[in-house]
Design a protein around this motif. Structure first.
Motif, PDB file in Angstrom:
ATOM      1  N   THR A 310      -8.246  34.757  -0.449  1.00  0.00           N
ATOM      2  CA  THR A 310      -8.314  36.047  -1.134  1.00  0.00           C
ATOM      3  C   THR A 310      -9.086  37.040  -0.286  1.00  0.00           C
ATOM      4  O   THR A 310     -10.197  36.758   0.153  1.00  0.00           O
ATOM      5  CB  THR A 310      -9.022  35.911  -2.489  1.00  0.00           C
ATOM      6  OG1 THR A 310      -8.418  34.826  -3.188  1.00  0.00           O
ATOM      7  CG2 THR A 310      -8.862  37.173  -3.313  1.00  0.00           C
TER       8      THR A 310
ATOM      9  N   THR B 176       4.298  31.362   1.951  1.00  0.00           N
ATOM     10  CA  THR B 176       3.179  32.014   1.255  1.00  0.00           C
ATOM     11  C   THR B 176       3.685  32.798   0.060  1.00  0.00           C
ATOM     12  O   THR B 176       4.830  33.240   0.009  1.00  0.00           O
ATOM     13  CB  THR B 176       2.436  33.015   2.165  1.00  0.00           C
ATOM     14  OG1 THR B 176       3.337  34.065   2.523  1.00  0.00           O
ATOM     15  CG2 THR B 176       1.882  32.362   3.408  1.00  0.00           C
ATOM     16  N   THR B 178       2.062  35.921  -2.516  1.00  0.00           N
ATOM     17  CA  THR B 178       0.910  36.820  -2.632  1.00  0.00           C
ATOM     18  C   THR B 178       0.869  37.491  -3.989  1.00  0.00           C
ATOM     19  O   THR B 178       1.870  37.625  -4.679  1.00  0.00           O
ATOM     20  CB  THR B 178       0.949  37.926  -1.563  1.00  0.00           C
ATOM     21  OG1 THR B 178       2.194  38.608  -1.680  1.00  0.00           O
ATOM     22  CG2 THR B 178       0.803  37.370  -0.170  1.00  0.00           C
ATOM     23  N   THR B 180      -1.431  40.801  -5.866  1.00  0.00           N
ATOM     24  CA  THR B 180      -2.475  41.819  -5.675  1.00  0.00           C
ATOM     25  C   THR B 180      -2.882  42.414  -7.009  1.00  0.00           C
ATOM     26  O   THR B 180      -2.081  42.533  -7.923  1.00  0.00           O
ATOM     27  CB  THR B 180      -1.997  42.968  -4.768  1.00  0.00           C
ATOM     28  OG1 THR B 180      -0.868  43.591  -5.396  1.00  0.00           O
ATOM     29  CG2 THR B 180      -1.617  42.492  -3.394  1.00  0.00           C
ATOM     30  N   THR B 189      -6.206  40.931  -2.590  1.00  0.00           N
ATOM     31  CA  THR B 189      -4.941  40.302  -2.212  1.00  0.00           C
ATOM     32  C   THR B 189      -5.170  38.812  -2.145  1.00  0.00           C
ATOM     33  O   THR B 189      -5.992  38.337  -1.360  1.00  0.00           O
ATOM     34  CB  THR B 189      -4.478  40.792  -0.824  1.00  0.00           C
ATOM     35  OG1 THR B 189      -4.547  42.209  -0.796  1.00  0.00           O
ATOM     36  CG2 THR B 189      -3.072  40.339  -0.549  1.00  0.00           C
ATOM     37  N   THR B 191      -3.516  35.203  -1.278  1.00  0.00           N
ATOM     38  CA  THR B 191      -2.389  34.573  -0.590  1.00  0.00           C
ATOM     39  C   THR B 191      -2.468  33.076  -0.786  1.00  0.00           C
ATOM     40  O   THR B 191      -3.465  32.452  -0.418  1.00  0.00           O
ATOM     41  CB  THR B 191      -2.445  34.876   0.918  1.00  0.00           C
ATOM     42  OG1 THR B 191      -2.680  36.265   1.093  1.00  0.00           O
ATOM     43  CG2 THR B 191      -1.145  34.503   1.584  1.00  0.00           C
TER      44      THR B 191
END
Lengths: 347, 363
Positions: A310, B176, B178, B180, B189, B191
């Motif tokens: 993060t 990956t 993600t 946000t 963010t 991941t």
């Protein structure tokens, strides 16, 4: 007797640095003198307690301005303990050039208007004219004059001071207290914009008449909770012609460039289609047409979670970028510790 | 054993040809139609395993066979004319009488094709397609359609190696995802990292690889795909009236290209099973082939050559599907004219968008 002398001397020494600055102060209509009530118990070298005193206009001490020091040399004075010295009223239009640019008659007229204005709205409106600010910056000069001469009504020291330096061509507006709120940077630019021509040509009486009239408009608008003239940033009037155009042109040109480059790149898509009409011989990348239908047999399908990461980015808050700004005014702290608003320039 | 095979019409004696639009043998003289299968017995001789036979017929003039390496001379059964062919020609036409000739020596034993996709598109259709291909092309010089002339149009059976295999693949990916979000002070963010493992198999059949050195490989791949469901067990009858070549690139050499294509598609098929991630990157790939098989087939191709301003331009048309390809000259002026036009169009659009965006954000 000796105590009085000692106290006088102490005061003079404390503010000795101001002597060269105010050396050119003209004689005022009335003698202004240090006003204080003597403290019987003060010793030589101690600073004395200051009290406000009746300046004789209305029989009360309230709202009477106090001058911290008036003369450039210590004077022995036959003042008895507790005796109250006559004190002069603070001027609102101070001409340190001794009438070189402004006739006494004009000054007196402006003084009357400024005084009335200050009384009407409970804020000190001050006009100060000198040759140049000397060793100080115009800002420091204006701020210090305002602070140390004791201008500013109420406990918040509300006021606005216009400094004009005839030789160095500086101008500076210093605001304090509620003045910071009423006269923000845009309003100041607007007011000065209206005065520019007269200031440039040293027509001080018209310039300051304009100043007082516009200041009155702003104060009235503030009192009536109306929008203050010139305060709105989008107002065409207050924007300096030149600085308004520059960002606009830069935006337009870069906008057009981006549009052209973007258009060129997007155009490559249909162009590649047109090119393929003419150049169409190429190797095929795979054998997708030859897969046996439904022959995909996925024996192992595993999605394994490994780890998580993060990160964070600080968000820029616009209001912190202008330190201590209030409603569009940038502020600073003067030598006396007071917060002043306003800014200056050269005309 | 006869070196050449010719099909004579029992009605009129003319030479029977394979008619592409009908899918049957037809005598062009008396229009009688024959079933291809009926002419099968003519091919029986091909089934005998023969060593590679090149029957030489040397002319009387003391012709030196060594000087014409790879070129052979045959005699036309109908008119007696002598025709010279290169080493790979398996079917051709007599240059004198136009009689279709099939050179069986080139098609027997190890050289016998397993399959053939007969022609479906006729010569006239090919010519028409060329005309259509040259029209309505924005970047083609305007004079190309009018000033170019067709030098040659020939229907050729091109030799192909068809590869069949089951591809076993084991592919690992890094992927990956993600997410946000933001609060008053920060934009966050997150991941998440994954390893994806895929293991399985995909089947392939009839992956074609051009077996002729002469035929440009990219052109042959450009006219793909060929639909194998219309392939027939090989019979020389189909060749009658067309040209054909035997292979001169052997299957070992062709294997490389087939493997390349199979691997490519296997990777993309497997990548298709990795949905739901923001990014997917292959980490390691292993592809193995089993149950491999190779067949030899002749596929139909129309070849057209035109000349324009002194330069030769070649076109190929898939004789089964009609797909037409060929590189043509590009009119540079027209290219820039269109590029500018599109740039102006999209540029104006982009500017309007930016303008509106600016207004939106400024308000």
């Amino acid at each position: 007797m000796k105590k009085v002398f000692a106290l006088l001397l102490t005061f003079v020494l404390t503010f000795a640095f101001l002597i060269p600055v105010f050396a050119e102060q003209t004689e005022t209509e009335e003698e202004t003198m240090v006003l204080f009530a003597a403290d019987e118990n003060a010793e030589e070298g101690e600073t004395a307690v200051l009290f406000a005193a009746d300046d004789g206009d209305d029989g009360s001490e309230e709202d009477d301005s106090v001058v911290l020091f008036a003369e450039d040399e210590a004077k022995e004075s036959d003042v008895a303990d507790g005796e109250i010295l006559t004190v002069g009223v603070l001027q609102h239009v101070i001409d340190l050039t001794n009438g070189e640019y402004l006739s006494e008659a004009d000054r007196a007229k402006l003084e009357q208007d400024a005084q009335r204005l200050s009384d009407d709205f409970g804020m000190d409106i001050v006009i100060l004219i000198n040759y140049d600010p000397g060793a100080k910056t115009a800002e420091a000069y204006a701020d210090d004059y305002f602070d140390y001469m004791g201008y500013g009504k109420n406990s918040t020291k509300d006021g606005i001071l216009f400094l004009r330096c005839m030789e160095s061509r500086d101008w500076h507006i210093s605001t304090c207290g509620h003045g910071i709120d009423v006269f923000n940077d845009n309003t100041i630019d607007y007011i000065v914009g209206e005065m520019t021509d007269d200031l440039r040509n040293d027509r001080l009486y018209p310039a300051f008449s304009t100043f007082l009239s516009l200041t009155r408009d702003c104060l009235r608008a503030d009192a009536e909770n109306q929008p203050i003239p010139g305060a709105d940033t989008d107002n065409q009037q207050i924007q300096d012609e030149d600085s308004g155009k520059k960002p606009n042109i830069a935006f337009r040109v870069s906008g057009i460039l981006i549009a052209i480059v973007g258009g060129f790149l997007i155009a490559l898509i249909p162009m590649s289609k047109l090119k393929r009409e003419v150049y169409n011989v190429s190797f095929r990348s795979g054998a997708a047409d030859y897969t046996k239908p439904n022959s995909l047999n996925l024996r192992t399908k595993q999605d394994i979670f490994l780890y998580t990461n993060t990160s964070r980015v600080r968000i820029e808050h616009n209001d912190t970028s202008r330190s201590g700004s209030r409603g569009g005014s940038s502020t600073h702290v003067s030598s006396s510790g007071m917060t002043h608003g306003g800014h200056g320039g050269k005309i | 054993m006869a070196a050449t095979i010719e099909y004579k019409c029992p009605c009129c004696g003319g030479n029977v040809e394979y008619n592409a639009s009908m899918g049957q043998m037809q005598c062009p003289f008396c229009d009688t139609i024959f079933d291809v299968a009926a002419l099968m017995e003519k091919d029986e001789a091909l089934n005998n395993v023969q060593p590679d036979q090149m029957e030489w017929q040397t002319p009387e003039q003391g012709f030196d066979p060594n000087s014409m390496d790879g070129m052979n001379v045959f005699t036309c059964k109908s008119c007696g004319g002598e025709l010279m062919t290169d080493a790979n020609t398996a079917a051709t036409q007599c240059p004198f009488c136009g009689n279709p000739i099939v050179l069986s020596g080139r098609l027997s034993g190890a050289l016998k094709p397993d399959y053939v996709i007969p022609f479906k598109v006729t010569k006239q259709q090919a010519k028409d397609q060329l005309k259509q291909f040259m029209s309505k092309k924005k970047l083609l010089p305007k004079s190309f359609a009018s000033d170019s002339h067709l030098d040659e149009i020939k229907g050729v059976y091109v030799p192909f190696w068809l590869f069949e295999a089951d591809a076993d693949a084991h592919i690992n990916y890094m992927a990956t995802r993600t997410r946000t979000w933001s609060d008053r002070d920060f934009r966050y963010t997150e991941t998440q990292h994954y390893r994806l493992i895929r293991e399985g198999s995909v089947g392939f059949a009839n992956v074609p690889v051009d077996g002729s050195k002469l035929m440009p490989d990219d052109m042959m791949e450009s006219i793909e795909p060929f639909n194998f469901s219309e392939a027939r067990p090989f019979q020389t009858a189909y060749l009658s009236g067309y040209l054909a070549d035997k292979y001169d690139v052997d299957k070992e050499t062709s294997k490389g290209r087939a493997n390349e294509r199979i691997k490519q598609t296997t990777q993309s098929v497997f990548a298709g099973t990795t949905g739901g991630y923001a990014t997917v990157t292959p980490e390691s790939t292993t592809v193995n082939l089993r149950n491999t098989n190779v067949h030899y087939a002749l596929y139909p191709v129309w070849l057209l050559t035109t000349t324009y301003e002194g330069k030769k331009y070649q076109f190929a048309m898939n004789g089964q599907t009609g797909k037409f390809v060929g590189n043509m000259p590009m009119d540079k002026k027209a290219y820039w004219k269109w590029q500018l036009l599109y740039t102006a169009m999209f540029g104006a659009g982009a500017w309007v968008l930016l303008f509106l965006l600016g207004k939106l954000l400024g308000s």
